[in-house]
Design a protein around this motif. Structure first.
Motif, PDB file in Angstrom:
ATOM      1  N   ASP A   1       7.986  69.292  -0.686  1.00 16.56           N
ATOM      2  CA  ASP A   1       8.467  68.725  -1.696  1.00 16.56           C
ATOM      3  C   ASP A   1       9.434  68.696  -2.115  1.00 16.56           C
ATOM      4  O   ASP A   1       9.782  67.465  -2.734  1.00 16.56           O
ATOM      5  CB  ASP A   1       7.219  68.809  -3.373  1.00 16.56           C
ATOM      6  N   LYS A   2       9.992  69.632  -2.472  1.00 18.65           N
ATOM      7  CA  LYS A   2      12.053  69.281  -1.840  1.00 18.65           C
ATOM      8  C   LYS A   2      12.853  69.108  -0.841  1.00 18.65           C
ATOM      9  O   LYS A   2      13.535  68.449  -1.473  1.00 18.65           O
ATOM     10  CB  LYS A   2      12.421  71.155  -1.856  1.00 18.65           C
ATOM     11  N   VAL A   3      11.857  69.293  -0.043  1.00 22.56           N
ATOM     12  CA  VAL A   3      12.272  68.038   1.465  1.00 22.56           C
ATOM     13  C   VAL A   3      12.113  66.964   1.596  1.00 22.56           C
ATOM     14  O   VAL A   3      13.010  66.079   1.124  1.00 22.56           O
ATOM     15  CB  VAL A   3      12.014  68.748   2.612  1.00 22.56           C
ATOM     16  N   LYS A   4      11.575  66.373   0.814  1.00 22.64           N
ATOM     17  CA  LYS A   4      11.160  64.941   0.546  1.00 22.64           C
ATOM     18  C   LYS A   4      11.621  64.459  -0.816  1.00 22.64           C
ATOM     19  O   LYS A   4      12.342  63.284   0.083  1.00 22.64           O
ATOM     20  CB  LYS A   4       9.666  64.691   0.478  1.00 22.64           C
ATOM     21  N   TYR A   5      11.783  65.249  -1.738  1.00 23.12           N
ATOM     22  CA  TYR A   5      12.310  64.912  -2.887  1.00 23.12           C
ATOM     23  C   TYR A   5      14.236  64.250  -2.073  1.00 23.12           C
ATOM     24  O   TYR A   5      14.946  63.452  -2.721  1.00 23.12           O
ATOM     25  CB  TYR A   5      13.098  65.873  -3.932  1.00 23.12           C
ATOM     26  N   LEU A   6      14.110  65.351  -1.246  1.00 22.37           N
ATOM     27  CA  LEU A   6      16.096  65.575  -1.221  1.00 22.37           C
ATOM     28  C   LEU A   6      16.707  64.186  -0.132  1.00 22.37           C
ATOM     29  O   LEU A   6      17.543  63.525   0.417  1.00 22.37           O
ATOM     30  CB  LEU A   6      16.361  66.990  -0.325  1.00 22.37           C
TER      31      LEU A   6
ATOM     32  N   LEU B   1      21.857  71.983   8.588  1.00 20.77           N
ATOM     33  CA  LEU B   1      22.179  73.217   7.485  1.00 20.77           C
ATOM     34  C   LEU B   1      20.363  73.960   7.169  1.00 20.77           C
ATOM     35  O   LEU B   1      19.657  72.946   7.861  1.00 20.77           O
ATOM     36  CB  LEU B   1      22.688  72.548   6.703  1.00 20.77           C
ATOM     37  N   THR B   2      20.596  75.399   7.402  1.00 24.38           N
ATOM     38  CA  THR B   2      19.841  75.608   7.202  1.00 24.38           C
ATOM     39  C   THR B   2      19.119  76.209   5.179  1.00 24.38           C
ATOM     40  O   THR B   2      20.986  76.573   4.965  1.00 24.38           O
ATOM     41  CB  THR B   2      19.302  77.002   8.185  1.00 24.38           C
ATOM     42  N   ILE B   3      18.141  76.617   4.907  1.00 24.61           N
ATOM     43  CA  ILE B   3      18.391  77.070   3.471  1.00 24.61           C
ATOM     44  C   ILE B   3      17.175  78.310   3.756  1.00 24.61           C
ATOM     45  O   ILE B   3      16.335  77.964   3.957  1.00 24.61           O
ATOM     46  CB  ILE B   3      17.883  76.775   2.622  1.00 24.61           C
ATOM     47  N   THR B   4      17.620  79.636   3.791  1.00 24.52           N
ATOM     48  CA  THR B   4      16.553  80.547   3.984  1.00 24.52           C
ATOM     49  C   THR B   4      16.301  81.370   2.190  1.00 24.52           C
ATOM     50  O   THR B   4      17.278  81.198   1.040  1.00 24.52           O
ATOM     51  CB  THR B   4      17.185  82.264   4.286  1.00 24.52           C
ATOM     52  N   ILE B   5      14.777  81.352   2.048  1.00 25.37           N
ATOM     53  CA  ILE B   5      14.478  81.625   0.554  1.00 25.37           C
ATOM     54  C   ILE B   5      12.921  82.204   1.000  1.00 25.37           C
ATOM     55  O   ILE B   5      12.498  82.587   2.464  1.00 25.37           O
ATOM     56  CB  ILE B   5      14.272  80.180   0.749  1.00 25.37           C
ATOM     57  N   ASP B   6      12.393  82.817   0.103  1.00 29.43           N
ATOM     58  CA  ASP B   6      11.666  84.200   0.022  1.00 29.43           C
ATOM     59  C   ASP B   6      10.173  83.113  -0.154  1.00 29.43           C
ATOM     60  O   ASP B   6      10.353  82.035  -1.336  1.00 29.43           O
ATOM     61  CB  ASP B   6      11.149  85.113  -1.052  1.00 29.43           C
ATOM     62  N   CYS B   7       9.090  83.712   0.256  1.00 32.32           N
ATOM     63  CA  CYS B   7       8.146  82.001  -0.380  1.00 32.32           C
ATOM     64  C   CYS B   7       7.022  82.954  -1.299  1.00 32.32           C
ATOM     65  O   CYS B   7       6.627  81.644  -1.687  1.00 32.32           O
ATOM     66  CB  CYS B   7       6.811  82.394   0.840  1.00 32.32           C
ATOM     67  N   ASP B   8       7.613  83.820  -2.402  1.00 32.76           N
ATOM     68  CA  ASP B   8       6.420  83.937  -3.101  1.00 32.76           C
ATOM     69  C   ASP B   8       7.070  83.128  -4.535  1.00 32.76           C
ATOM     70  O   ASP B   8       6.544  83.465  -5.667  1.00 32.76           O
ATOM     71  CB  ASP B   8       7.122  85.487  -3.499  1.00 32.76           C
ATOM     72  N   GLY B   9       8.286  82.263  -4.825  1.00 28.31           N
ATOM     73  CA  GLY B   9       8.587  81.401  -5.732  1.00 28.31           C
ATOM     74  C   GLY B   9       9.372  82.187  -6.997  1.00 28.31           C
ATOM     75  O   GLY B   9       9.647  81.360  -7.486  1.00 28.31           O
ATOM     76  N   GLN B  10      10.240  83.259  -6.451  1.00 26.43           N
ATOM     77  CA  GLN B  10      10.784  84.134  -7.346  1.00 26.43           C
ATOM     78  C   GLN B  10      12.043  83.535  -7.052  1.00 26.43           C
ATOM     79  O   GLN B  10      12.786  83.296  -8.127  1.00 26.43           O
ATOM     80  CB  GLN B  10      10.575  85.531  -6.342  1.00 26.43           C
ATOM     81  N   ASP B  11      12.950  82.566  -6.340  1.00 22.64           N
ATOM     82  CA  ASP B  11      14.178  82.254  -6.518  1.00 22.64           C
ATOM     83  C   ASP B  11      13.815  80.716  -6.835  1.00 22.64           C
ATOM     84  O   ASP B  11      12.558  79.939  -6.473  1.00 22.64           O
ATOM     85  CB  ASP B  11      14.571  83.023  -4.778  1.00 22.64           C
ATOM     86  N   ASP B  12      14.383  80.263  -7.666  1.00 21.53           N
ATOM     87  CA  ASP B  12      14.370  79.102  -8.007  1.00 21.53           C
ATOM     88  C   ASP B  12      14.621  77.885  -6.858  1.00 21.53           C
ATOM     89  O   ASP B  12      16.242  77.748  -6.331  1.00 21.53           O
ATOM     90  CB  ASP B  12      14.977  78.411  -8.930  1.00 21.53           C
ATOM     91  N   ILE B  13      13.513  77.098  -6.829  1.00 25.84           N
ATOM     92  CA  ILE B  13      13.956  76.093  -5.773  1.00 25.84           C
ATOM     93  C   ILE B  13      14.820  75.257  -5.672  1.00 25.84           C
ATOM     94  O   ILE B  13      15.562  74.245  -5.617  1.00 25.84           O
ATOM     95  CB  ILE B  13      12.458  75.726  -5.087  1.00 25.84           C
ATOM     96  N   ASN B  14      15.132  74.920  -7.374  1.00 21.66           N
ATOM     97  CA  ASN B  14      15.736  73.575  -7.789  1.00 21.66           C
ATOM     98  C   ASN B  14      17.221  73.622  -7.267  1.00 21.66           C
ATOM     99  O   ASN B  14      18.055  72.534  -7.505  1.00 21.66           O
ATOM    100  CB  ASN B  14      15.616  73.249  -9.128  1.00 21.66           C
ATOM    101  N   ALA B  15      17.452  75.471  -7.339  1.00 17.67           N
ATOM    102  CA  ALA B  15      18.485  75.465  -6.830  1.00 17.67           C
ATOM    103  C   ALA B  15      19.327  75.077  -5.325  1.00 17.67           C
ATOM    104  O   ALA B  15      20.431  74.599  -5.152  1.00 17.67           O
ATOM    105  CB  ALA B  15      19.135  76.748  -6.795  1.00 17.67           C
ATOM    106  N   MET B  16      17.990  74.414  -4.645  1.00 17.00           N
ATOM    107  CA  MET B  16      19.046  73.649  -3.500  1.00 17.00           C
ATOM    108  C   MET B  16      19.888  72.737  -3.407  1.00 17.00           C
ATOM    109  O   MET B  16      20.118  72.089  -2.365  1.00 17.00           O
ATOM    110  CB  MET B  16      17.473  73.520  -2.713  1.00 17.00           C
ATOM    111  N   ASP B  17      18.977  71.968  -4.495  1.00 20.90           N
ATOM    112  CA  ASP B  17      20.024  70.608  -4.682  1.00 20.90           C
ATOM    113  C   ASP B  17      21.472  70.614  -5.019  1.00 20.90           C
ATOM    114  O   ASP B  17      22.580  69.906  -4.230  1.00 20.90           O
ATOM    115  CB  ASP B  17      19.876  69.673  -5.924  1.00 20.90           C
ATOM    116  N   ALA B  18      22.481  71.449  -5.383  1.00 19.91           N
ATOM    117  CA  ALA B  18      23.334  72.425  -5.869  1.00 19.91           C
ATOM    118  C   ALA B  18      23.774  72.981  -4.587  1.00 19.91           C
ATOM    119  O   ALA B  18      25.198  72.752  -4.429  1.00 19.91           O
ATOM    120  CB  ALA B  18      23.558  73.630  -6.890  1.00 19.91           C
ATOM    121  N   MET B  19      23.024  73.852  -4.028  1.00 14.22           N
ATOM    122  CA  MET B  19      23.008  73.851  -2.899  1.00 14.22           C
ATOM    123  C   MET B  19      24.210  73.084  -1.581  1.00 14.22           C
ATOM    124  O   MET B  19      24.753  73.084  -1.250  1.00 14.22           O
ATOM    125  CB  MET B  19      22.352  75.200  -1.872  1.00 14.22           C
TER     126      MET B  19
END
Ligand code: UDP
Ligand code: MG
Length: 315
Positions: A27-32, A97-115
């Motif tokens: 969903d995040k990819v589609k949103y971006l 560009l790549t973004i690496t993130i853990d799959c457990d949802g601990q890291d806030d996906i929404n920070a990707m926008d700012a990244m």
């Protein structure tokens, strides 16, 4: 041309959490894409790190349902760092560009926008940094923060409170590919690659489901050197022995002083005993530390592949 983003996600025994978080990344990819920041060819790549449960099956299912989800599986479990690197090397030539993130949802996906915004403004490296660690236990927080301080003190250039949630441009990936070491520790390697970098702050949540793969024992192993290996364990045991002897020697020193005060020794005996006990302990500790480095060199000279990809959901 808009840039192509790949979100790279390592997964090890995550059958409980993947069905919940898998779709969120898509969903995040589609949103971006929809807000026009990234190209329509952007994707999510799950790296199955030799899981023993249904993780790979779930990834294959997700890849079947969503066009923007892909997966690769490693031939066996190689650990978090190797899994992330495998994913990055897999996509380095087909993305911007790549973004690496853990799959457990601990890291806030929404920070990707700012990244991504930072990337569009010209940064090649964007570190995701935890603004606070409220959801971690006091113990985890204290040990983790202490660990960063120790690393800094030893001269390792790491970003405080940054784990493996980060954006890297393909330029950085191509340089990172030239770092051929087997003992990889991405947190320490990325700053060495250089390029323009910045940080984006986010709050870390609880795991959505499943359990952490970093119990206390693993945390200490990571803190010690990043990667452990069976073949250097004997050297570790020497070091353990050294610590034990150092401790015993402390008792030995007290004992010899007591015997001396009681007056039933020849002169010079006390100091001799103390020195021998103490130094032999110290020497073994030093051997252990040296051995640790020799073990690392041993592994590096073999230059075995850092990961082997056995299956892909595409091609
Ligand atoms: N992971 C992996 N291989 C391993 C252990 C963990 O790929 O051998 C992945 C795991 O699936 C997760 C990430 O690395 O996406 C971080 O692991 P975890 O959440 O267990 O660690 P914590 O967040 O507690 O430090
Ligand atoms: Mg986690």
């Amino acid at each position: 041309m808009k840039p192509v983003l790949y979100i790279v996600i390592p997964c090890y025994n995550e059958e409980e959490v993947l069905p919940i978080t898998g779709k969120l990344f898509a969903d995040k990819v589609k949103y971006l894409v929809s807000v026009g920041k990234i190209s329509e060819g952007s994707k999510v790549l799950f790296v199955n790190d030799g899981s023993k449960d249904r993780t790979w099956q779930i990834i294959c299912d997700l890849a079947g349902q969503e066009e923007c989800i892909e997966g690769v599986t490693l031939s066996r479990n190689r650990g978090h760092q190797n899994a992330v690197l495998a994913g990055l090397m897999e996509v380095k030539d087909k993305c911007d560009l790549t973004i690496t993130i853990d799959c457990d949802g601990q890291d806030d996906i929404n920070a990707m926008d700012a990244m991504v915004d930072e990337y569009l403004q010209g940064c090649d490296v964007v570190y995701g940094v935890r603004s606070k660690r409220d959801t971690d236990t006091f113990f985890k927080r204290a040990t983790a923060e202490g660990y960063y301080k120790v690393l800094k003190w030893f001269g390792a250039d790491v970003v405080f409170n940054h784990a493996d949630y980060r954006l890297l441009s393909s330029r950085v990936l191509k340089e990172l590919a030239e770092f051929k070491e087997v003992n990889i520790y991405l947190r320490g390697m990325v700053p060495l690659v250089g390029f323009k970098s910045t940080s984006v702050y986010y709050e870390r949540h609880e795991r959505q489901a499943g359990e952490s793969h970093y119990p206390l024992r693993k945390m200490f192993a990571l803190a010690f050197d990043g990667i452990t290996s069976l073949s250097i364990k004997p050297i570790r045991m020497i070091m353990g022995l050294g610590f034990m002897i150092a401790l015993l020697s402390f008792v030995g020193v007290i004992w010899s002083v007591v015997v001396h005060l009681q007056g039933n020794t020849v002169s010079g005996w006390t100091s001799m005993t103390s020195i021998i006990c103490f130094l032999s302990g110290i020497q073994l500790i030093c051997f252990g530390v040296l051995g640790e480095y020799i073990g690392k060199i041993y592994l590096e000279t073999k230059a075995r592949p850092r990961f082997i990809i056995s299956e892909r959901t595409y091609e």
